[in-house]
Design an enzyme around this catalytic site. Structure first.
Site, PDB file in Angstrom:
ATOM      1  N   ASN A 150       0.798  -1.292  -0.002  1.00 14.82           N
ATOM      2  CA  ASN A 150      -0.004   0.200   0.097  1.00 14.82           C
ATOM      3  C   ASN A 150       0.924   1.162  -0.043  1.00 14.82           C
ATOM      4  OD1 ASN A 150      -1.586  -2.101   1.921  1.00 14.82           O
ATOM      5  ND2 ASN A 150      -2.669  -1.228   0.373  1.00 14.82           N
ATOM      6  N   ILE A 200       1.218   6.959  -0.002  1.00 15.98           N
ATOM      7  CA  ILE A 200       0.472   5.917   1.034  1.00 15.98           C
ATOM      8  C   ILE A 200      -0.864   5.861   0.463  1.00 15.98           C
ATOM      9  CG2 ILE A 200      -0.167   5.481   3.252  1.00 15.98           C
ATOM     10  CD1 ILE A 200       2.163   7.496   3.898  1.00 15.98           C
ATOM     11  N   CYS A 201      -1.389   4.707   0.134  1.00 12.72           N
ATOM     12  CA  CYS A 201      -2.802   4.572  -0.215  1.00 12.72           C
ATOM     13  C   CYS A 201      -3.544   4.095   1.258  1.00 12.72           C
ATOM     14  CB  CYS A 201      -3.024   3.476  -1.040  1.00 12.72           C
ATOM     15  SG  CYS A 201      -4.838   3.116  -1.372  1.00 12.72           S
ATOM     16  N   LEU A 202      -4.044   5.040   2.000  1.00 11.81           N
ATOM     17  CA  LEU A 202      -4.760   4.746   3.128  1.00 11.81           C
ATOM     18  C   LEU A 202      -6.038   5.615   3.545  1.00 11.81           C
ATOM     19  CD1 LEU A 202      -4.684   3.434   5.989  1.00 11.81           C
ATOM     20  CD2 LEU A 202      -3.300   5.534   7.016  1.00 11.81           C
TER      21      LEU A 202
END
Lengths: 532, 199
Positions: free
Chosen positions: B83, B91-93
Site C-alpha cells: 500500500n 501512501i494508500c490509506l
C-alpha cells in the site's frame, strides 16, 4: 433578401421537427405510436424551478404521511430513488433500521466517545447523553412505535444543540475536539451520534466540504462516524450566501441524479432537466438547446446499439485507433514463415527476406499463381482458415475486422459533421433555381425535409456498425447485415437524388425518402432492444 | 497559515510528546520549520512483521484547511509494502483521503500507519508490483521487505544472497538502489532483472 431567407430558414426548422414528430405518416402512427414507431418515447423538458417543485411535492407528501421534517424526508428520498412508497413501507416496518441505513442514526446507539484531545471534557458529553440515551436504548430494545423512537432520539429536529435551553451544562466550558479551544456549552452542536463540536468548526467544515462539491454526503466530523449532516443543520450554520447557494445547487444535482425519472440535459450550459416515466435507451431532444441524447446513458443517441455496447465501442475506438491503424496499415506476416513484415514502399510483389518466398502483399497468395488477375485480390474477404493461423495473424485479422467497422463508422460520422454544409449548399442551389424562375422557394422546401431525413438515416446507419462489430456470427447477424446493406443502399440512393434534384416534382424523391425511412424503422424494430 | 490549523498542530504536537507511544519509542514527531506547516514523523516497524526493528521517517505537510482536510503524508524512508509506493513513498490509506475526519489527529495518523505496516491490504494496492508479489510469492515478499527494512530503515535482517545479486548488477554499472528495485520487482531473478535493465 437576407432578412427574408433568415425568416424562411427558421420556418424550415419548425418543419423538420414537425415532419418527424407529427409529420406525413401521422395517419399510420396514430394507431399506436408505441407499437408502430420503435423510437417513440414520451418525455418532458423541465426547468430547474419545475423540478424543484416536483421534488418538493415528494418531500411534502412524505412529510405529511410520516410527520418528519422536510430535511429528513429529503435524505430518505435521496437514499431510495425518490420512491415515496418504499420509504413509507420501510419506515412502517422498521424505522430504526431505515434511519441507520440512511445514515441518520449511528449503527451503535449511544456513543460517548472519549475525546482524544481533551479527555477531561468527555464527562460533559456523558452528561448530555444521559437523558436521551435512556430512551434510546429502551426504544431500540423494545422496538415499540417507530414514531416514539424518533422523537425520543431527537431526530424530529435532526440535530441538537448540546445544551438546549441552558441549564447547568451551558454554563460550563467545553473543549471542541476540532479547534481545541474551550467554549461555552451552548456553542456546541451534535447530530444523533452525540459527537459535539463547536459552531465555528461545523461551519468552517461545511465550507470546506461545499467547496469540494460535497453536499448531501457531508458527514459527522468524528473519526469512523458516518452519520450524515442533514440540510437544515448546514443551512443553519452556513451563513455566507455564496456558500448557501452552492450547497443548494450541489444538493439539487444529487437529488436529480438519484431520481430515476430525471436526467440533466448534457448540452453545454443547458439548464433543462428531462423527465420520462420509463428509463430506456431512447432518444431525447432537448426543447431548449436541441441536443439529442440517449435518456438512459446520457451519451449521443445510439440506436440500434445498446448503452453497454456503445460504451465498449467508444472506449475501444479511443484506445486502439492509433496503434491498430499503424499495425494494420503497415505490417503483415509472411504467409510461409510468418515473420512480421513492415512494407515501407515498393510494389505488391513481395520477396520475403527470411525465407525468400514470393507472395502478393494484397492477398498473401503465392505470386506465381497470380498472373494477370492481380487486382481481384484487393477485395476484403474473411479468411476461413483463421483458426489455424498463428497468433500474429489472428490478432491482425481481429484488427482488420475492427478497422472494417471503424472506417465505416468514422465515414458516416464525418458525413454527418458536414450536414450543415450540405444544407447551406442546398440553400444556395435553391436560391439559384428560384432566381432563374424555376419554381418558387416554397416549391423547393421538400429538399430540406429530404436532407433532414437523410441525416437521420445516416445517423442510425452509423450506429449499426458498433452493433454489428460486437454481434456474434450466425443467422441473426446475417439478417442484420442484410438489412444494414439495404439501408445503406437506400441512403446512397437518397443522397444521390437530393444532390441532383432538378425539378420541383417531388414524387420520385418522396418515394425514395419513404423507402429509406422504412428500411430504417424495420431495422430498428427488429434489432433495437426495448429494455425497460 | 490559518489560525485554527496552527493551534491544532501545536496542541497535537504536545499530545504526541506526552503520549505513551513516545515513551515506548514507537512514534516520534518533530518540527521542520517555524510555520508549523511541515513536520517530520517517525514510526517504528511493528513487531512480528518484516518491518520490525526498522525506523520509518515520514514527511507530513499540513494544509491551510487543516483539520478539515487531511495532512499530506508520505514515506521518506524507502519501504517495500503493497500500500506504499516503492518509488515515491505515496501512501494508500483511507483516512488520509476520503475517510479523514476533522477530529482525527497526527497521533491517530501515525498509529494508523503503524497498523497499516502490520496489516497490508494487497487488494487495494498503491504499488501493484509489490501487491502481486505479496499475493503470489509471499515468502519472497517477506524477504524483500526485510531486506529493504535492513538497508533503508536499519532493520536487523541481512540477506547476503540479495546483496551479492545487487553487487553483480552494480558491477555492470547500475545504481545500487535501481538494482535493488529491479531485482525486487523481478522476484530476485538476476537474469530477468538484467533483461529488464538492458532491453
Amino acid at each position: 433578401m437576407s432578412a427574408d431567407s433568415d425568416m424562411e430558414y427558421s420556418d424550415n426548422d419548425c418543419e423538420y421537427d414537425d415532419y418527424y414528430n407529427s409529420g406525413e405518416d401521422c395517419d399510420v402512427e396514430r394507431l399506436d405510436p408505441k407499437k408502430t414507431d420503435p423510437e417513440y418515447f414520451e418525455f418532458v423538458c423541465l426547468t430547474v424551478e419545475e423540478v424543484e417543485k416536483l421534488l418538493n411535492e415528494s418531500v411534502e407528501k412524505l412529510n405529511t404521511i410520516l410527520e418528519i421534517t422536510p430535511s429528513l424526508a429529503k435524505v430518505l428520498l435521496l437514499e431510495h430513488q425518490w420512491d415515496n412508497q418504499v420509504v413509507v413501507d420501510k419506515y412502517r416496518k422498521d424505522a430504526n433500521a431505515l434511519l441507520i441505513t440512511a445514515r441518520i442514526k449511528p449503527p451503535n446507539p449511544l456513543l460517548s466517545i472519549p475525546d482524544p484531545l481533551a479527555p477531561s471534557t468527555s464527562k460533559d458529553a456523558v452528561v448530555f447523553g444521559t437523558s436521551s440515551s435512556v430512551s434510546r436504548s429502551s426504544s431500540c430494545s423494545n422496538d415499540d412505535s417507530p414514531r416514539n423512537a424518533l422523537i425520543s432520539l431527537g431526530i424530529c429536529n435532526t440535530y441538537n444543540t448540546v445544551a438546549p435551553g441552558g441549564g447547568i451544562i451551558s454554563q460550563r466550558c467545553q473543549m471542541c475536539p476540532v479547534c481545541a479551544s474551550s467554549q461555552m456549552g451552548d456553542k456546541f452542536f451534535s447530530l444523533s451520534c452525540g459527537h459535539a463540536f463547536c459552531k465555528d468548526c461545523w461551519s468552517t467544515f461545511f465550507d470546506t466540504q461545499i467547496f469540494q462539491g460535497i453536499s448531501t454526503q457531508i458527514g459527522c466530523m468524528a473519526p469512523m462516524c458516518n452519520v450524515r449532516v442533514p440540510e437544515d443543520l448546514v443551512l443553519t450554520l452556513v451563513t455566507r450566501p455564496v456558500m448557501r447557494d452552492k450547497y443548494q445547487q450541489f444538493a439539487f444535482k444529487d437529488y436529480v441524479k438519484s431520481h430515476p425519472q430525471l436526467r440533466f440535459c448534457p448540452g453545454p450550459n443547458c439548464q433543462i432537466i428531462v423527465r420520462s416515466p420509463e428509463v430506456c435507451a431512447k432518444r431525447v431532444i432537448c426543447t431548449s438547446c436541441h441536443t439529442s441524447f440517449c435518456f438512459k446513458c446520457g451519451m449521443d443517441y445510439h440506436a440500434p446499439t445498446d448503452c453497454v455496447v456503445i460504451k465498449k465501442w467508444l472506449t475501444k475506438c479511443a484506445d486502439d485507433s492509433e496503434t491498430a491503424n499503424y499495425i494494420s496499415a503497415n505490417t503483415k506476416d509472411c504467409p510461409k514463415c510468418h515473420i512480421c513484415i513492415e512494407k515501407n514502399g515498393g510494389c505488391n510483389h513481395m520477396l520475403c527476406f527470411n525465407c525468400k518466398h514470393d507472395f502478393c502483399w494484397m492477398c498473401l497468395g503465392d505470386w506465381k499463381t497470380h498472373g494477370s488477375e492481380y487486382y481481384e485480390c484487393s477485395r476484403y474477404k474473411d479468411n476461413p482458415n483463421i483458426a489455424n493461423e498463428s497468433v500474429h495473424v489472428q490478432a491482425r485479422e481481429a484488427l482488420k475486422k475492427y478497422l472494417h467497422y471503424y472506417e465505416r463508422w468514422e465515414n458516416h460520422s464525418k458525413s454527418l459533421q458536414l450536414e450543415q454544409q450540405t444544407i447551406d449548399r442546398l440553400r444556395d442551389r435553391i436560391n439559384e433555381k428560384v432566381m432563374k424562375g424555376r419554381g418558387t422557394w416554397i416549391d423547393w422546401q421538400y429538399l430540406f425535409n429530404a436532407a433532414a431525413l437523410l441525416a437521420k438515416c445516416r445517423y442510425t446507419l452509423q450506429y449499426t456498425y458498433p452493433y454489428a462489430y460486437f454481434m456474434e456470427s450466425g443467422s441473426r447477424k446475417d439478417l442484420f447485415e442484410y438489412q444494414q446493406a439495404q439501408l445503406e443502399a437506400e441512403i446512397e440512393n437518397l443522397s444521390w437524388k437530393i444532390e441532383r434534384a432538378e425539378t420541383t416534382d417531388l414524387g420520385d424523391l418522396e418515394n425514395q425518402m419513404d423507402i429509406a425511412e422504412k428500411r430504417r424503422t424495420t431495422l430498428l424494430k427488429d434489432f433495437f432492444p426495448v429494455d425497460f | 497559515m490559518a489560525n485554527m490549523a496552527v493551534s491544532r498542530i501545536k496542541r497535537e504536537f504536545k499530545e504526541v510528546m506526552r503520549s505513551e507511544e513516545i515513551v515506548q519509542c514507537s512514534i516520534k514527531i518533530e518540527l521542520i520549520n517555524d510555520s508549523w506547516t511541515e513536520l517530520r514523523g517517525e514510526i517504528a516497524g511493528p513487531p512480528d512483521t518484516p518491518y520490525e526493528g526498522g525506523k520509518f521517517v515520514l514527511e507530513i505537510k499540513v494544509p491551510e484547511t487543516y483539520p478539515f482536510n487531511p495532512p499530506k503524508v508520505r514515506f521518506i524512508t524507502k519501504i517495500w509494502h503493497p500500500n506504499i509506493s516503492s518509488v515515491t513513498g505515496a501512501i494508500c490509506l483511507d483516512i488520509l483521503k476520503d475517510n479523514w475526519a476533522a477530529a482525527m489527529t497526527l497521533r491517530t495518523v501515525l498509529l494508523s500507519l503503524q497498523a497499516l505496516l502490520a496489516a497490508a491490504e494487497p487488494d487495494d494496492p498503491q504499488d501493484a508490483v509489490v501487491a502481486y508479489q505479496y499475493k503470489d510469492k509471499y515468502q519472497l515478499f517477506l524477504m524483500t521487505a526485510k531486506h529493504w527494512t535492513n538497508i533503508y530503515a536499519g532493520g536487523p535482517h541481512k540477506f547476503t544472497e540479495c546483496d551479492s545479486k545487487i553487487q553483480r548488477l552494480k558491477d555492470m554499472g547500475i545504481d545500487e538502489h535501481d538494482a535493488r528495485a529491479v531485482l525486487s520487482k523481478e522476484n530476485w531473478d538476476l537474469e530477468k532483472a538484467t533483461e529488464n535493465l538492458f532491453s
